[in-house]
Design an enzyme around this catalytic site. Sequence first.
Site, PDB file in Angstrom:
ATOM      1  N   ASP A   1       0.833  -1.200   0.000  1.00 17.61           N
ATOM      2  CA  ASP A   1       0.000   0.000   0.000  1.00 17.61           C
ATOM      3  C   ASP A   1       0.872   1.255   0.000  1.00 17.61           C
ATOM      4  O   ASP A   1       2.015   1.225   0.436  1.00 17.61           O
ATOM      5  CB  ASP A   1      -0.891  -0.035   1.264  1.00 17.61           C
ATOM      6  CG  ASP A   1      -2.095   0.876   1.135  1.00 17.61           C
ATOM      7  OD1 ASP A   1      -2.351   1.398   0.026  1.00 17.61           O
ATOM      8  OD2 ASP A   1      -2.793   1.077   2.152  1.00 17.61           O
TER       9      ASP A   1
ATOM     10  N   HIS B   1       2.072   3.736  -9.131  1.00 18.25           N
ATOM     11  CA  HIS B   1       1.817   2.341  -9.515  1.00 18.25           C
ATOM     12  C   HIS B   1       2.948   1.792 -10.394  1.00 18.25           C
ATOM     13  O   HIS B   1       3.296   0.614 -10.306  1.00 18.25           O
ATOM     14  CB  HIS B   1       0.463   2.220 -10.227  1.00 18.25           C
ATOM     15  CG  HIS B   1      -0.692   2.572  -9.351  1.00 18.25           C
ATOM     16  ND1 HIS B   1      -0.830   2.069  -8.071  1.00 18.25           N
ATOM     17  CD2 HIS B   1      -1.761   3.400  -9.536  1.00 18.25           C
ATOM     18  CE1 HIS B   1      -1.928   2.561  -7.518  1.00 18.25           C
ATOM     19  NE2 HIS B   1      -2.510   3.379  -8.386  1.00 18.25           N
TER      20      HIS B   1
ATOM     21  N   LEU C   1      11.679 -19.344  -5.517  1.00 23.14           N
ATOM     22  CA  LEU C   1      10.636 -18.576  -4.830  1.00 23.14           C
ATOM     23  C   LEU C   1       9.256 -18.943  -5.374  1.00 23.14           C
ATOM     24  O   LEU C   1       9.054 -19.043  -6.588  1.00 23.14           O
ATOM     25  CB  LEU C   1      10.873 -17.074  -5.048  1.00 23.14           C
ATOM     26  CG  LEU C   1       9.826 -16.172  -4.383  1.00 23.14           C
ATOM     27  CD1 LEU C   1      10.083 -16.073  -2.876  1.00 23.14           C
ATOM     28  CD2 LEU C   1       9.819 -14.779  -5.004  1.00 23.14           C
TER      29      LEU C   1
HETATM   30  C1  IPE Z   1      -5.479  -2.731  -0.188  1.00 23.39           C
HETATM   31  O1  IPE Z   1      -5.101  -1.425  -0.402  1.00 23.39           O
HETATM   32  C2  IPE Z   1      -5.508  -3.471  -1.480  1.00 23.39           C
HETATM   33  C3  IPE Z   1      -4.223  -3.611  -2.148  1.00 23.39           C
HETATM   34  C4  IPE Z   1      -3.059  -3.310  -1.636  1.00 23.39           C
HETATM   35  C5  IPE Z   1      -4.291  -4.150  -3.468  1.00 23.39           C
HETATM   36  P1  IPE Z   1      -6.187  -0.259  -0.544  1.00 23.39           P
HETATM   37  O2  IPE Z   1      -5.449   1.020  -0.510  1.00 23.39           O
HETATM   38  O3  IPE Z   1      -7.022  -0.522  -1.735  1.00 23.39           O
HETATM   39  O4  IPE Z   1      -7.068  -0.503   0.744  1.00 23.39           O
HETATM   40  P2  IPE Z   1      -7.923   0.479   1.602  1.00 23.39           P
HETATM   41  O5  IPE Z   1      -8.892   1.122   0.663  1.00 23.39           O
HETATM   42  O6  IPE Z   1      -6.964   1.460   2.175  1.00 23.39           O
HETATM   43  O7  IPE Z   1      -8.553  -0.377   2.645  1.00 23.39           O
HETATM   44  C1  IPE Z   2      -1.543   0.358  -3.356  1.00 22.90           C
HETATM   45  O1  IPE Z   2      -1.357   1.741  -3.373  1.00 22.90           O
HETATM   46  C2  IPE Z   2      -1.778  -0.209  -4.726  1.00 22.90           C
HETATM   47  C3  IPE Z   2      -3.168  -0.587  -5.012  1.00 22.90           C
HETATM   48  C4  IPE Z   2      -4.123  -0.697  -4.129  1.00 22.90           C
HETATM   49  C5  IPE Z   2      -3.511  -0.868  -6.404  1.00 22.90           C
HETATM   50  P1  IPE Z   2      -2.576   2.742  -3.303  1.00 22.90           P
HETATM   51  O2  IPE Z   2      -2.993   3.076  -4.697  1.00 22.90           O
HETATM   52  O3  IPE Z   2      -3.652   2.230  -2.434  1.00 22.90           O
HETATM   53  O4  IPE Z   2      -1.883   4.019  -2.654  1.00 22.90           O
HETATM   54  P2  IPE Z   2      -2.497   4.980  -1.557  1.00 22.90           P
HETATM   55  O5  IPE Z   2      -3.002   4.124  -0.443  1.00 22.90           O
HETATM   56  O6  IPE Z   2      -3.602   5.743  -2.230  1.00 22.90           O
HETATM   57  O7  IPE Z   2      -1.363   5.854  -1.158  1.00 22.90           O
HETATM   58 MG    MG Z   3      -4.103   2.420  -0.450  1.00 24.59          MG
END
Ligand code: IPE
Ligand code: IPE
Ligand code: MG
Length: 240
Positions: free
Chosen positions: A19, A36, A130
């Site tokens: 995240d 991303h 892995l």
């Molecule tokens: C959780 O992250 C899902 C992934 C890392 C793919 P999100 O950023 O989508 O989750 P929430 O919305 O903070 O719970």
């Molecule tokens: C995690 O990073 C990747 C996915 C959930 C696809 P986020 O896109 O959730 O990044 P934040 O949480 O908004 O910083």
């Molecule tokens: Mg996130």
Amino acid sequence: MDERLNGLKIPTHVAVILDGNGRWAKGKGLPRTMGHVQGAKNIEDMMYVFDELGVKYFTAYAFSTENWKRSEDEVNAIMVLLKNHLAAGFKKAAKNNVRIRMIGERTRLSKEIQKLIADLEEDTKNNTGLQFQLAVNYGSRDEIVRMMRDTAVKIKEGIILPEDINEKYISDNLDTKDIPDPDLMIRTSGEQRISNYLLWQIAYSELYFTPCYWPDFNKEELIKAIVEYNNRDRRYGNAK
Ligand code: IPE
Ligand code: IPE
Ligand code: MG
């Protein structure tokens, strides 16, 4: 191997909620999609680090069932990245003895992505390095719903009896069948929630939260997590 890990227990399976891609980009004045791009690249870099440190299974949460609710532009950008990485970097990992599998519901993904995944799974099924799992269109509740429906059909058709359902049956019929439960679950970016990830499987996993954003998560950060894991007093290990 890093000397800080001398004498330490290495978790067999580490599951990561990667995240913070968006916030990483924002902090640098970049568009979210650049986060991303970096995050996707880091999955590949980290595969080799997990392997180097002796972790056998690495399961990365890349896209959740809830993530479709993001803007169309962002979802499209993530899907393009997924396709490109499956076709390039993951193919390279496959040549480096990495076994690649996907967990999650696949029919919502494009045919092209489904084929890339199916080919990687087939081509790497005998790889012994892995064991890498990518969670895409994954949601633990969705995984359980799919398993329940499949079970109901099997009962209706007389393939199994209600008394055949036990903990082992459930473990063996989730997307993670054949994969031991995670010993350690890491979430980056400072959020301290599970966000519908591996709910059944993490029943006894150690949980580790770090403020580090996923694109910055590296070998140093993983070593810190493993050191912390060794400070925990684990009561129950894998069910399998
Ligand atoms: C959780 O992250 C899902 C992934 C890392 C793919 P999100 O950023 O989508 O989750 P929430 O919305 O903070 O719970
Ligand atoms: C995690 O990073 C990747 C996915 C959930 C696809 P986020 O896109 O959730 O990044 P934040 O949480 O908004 O910083
Ligand atoms: Mg996130």
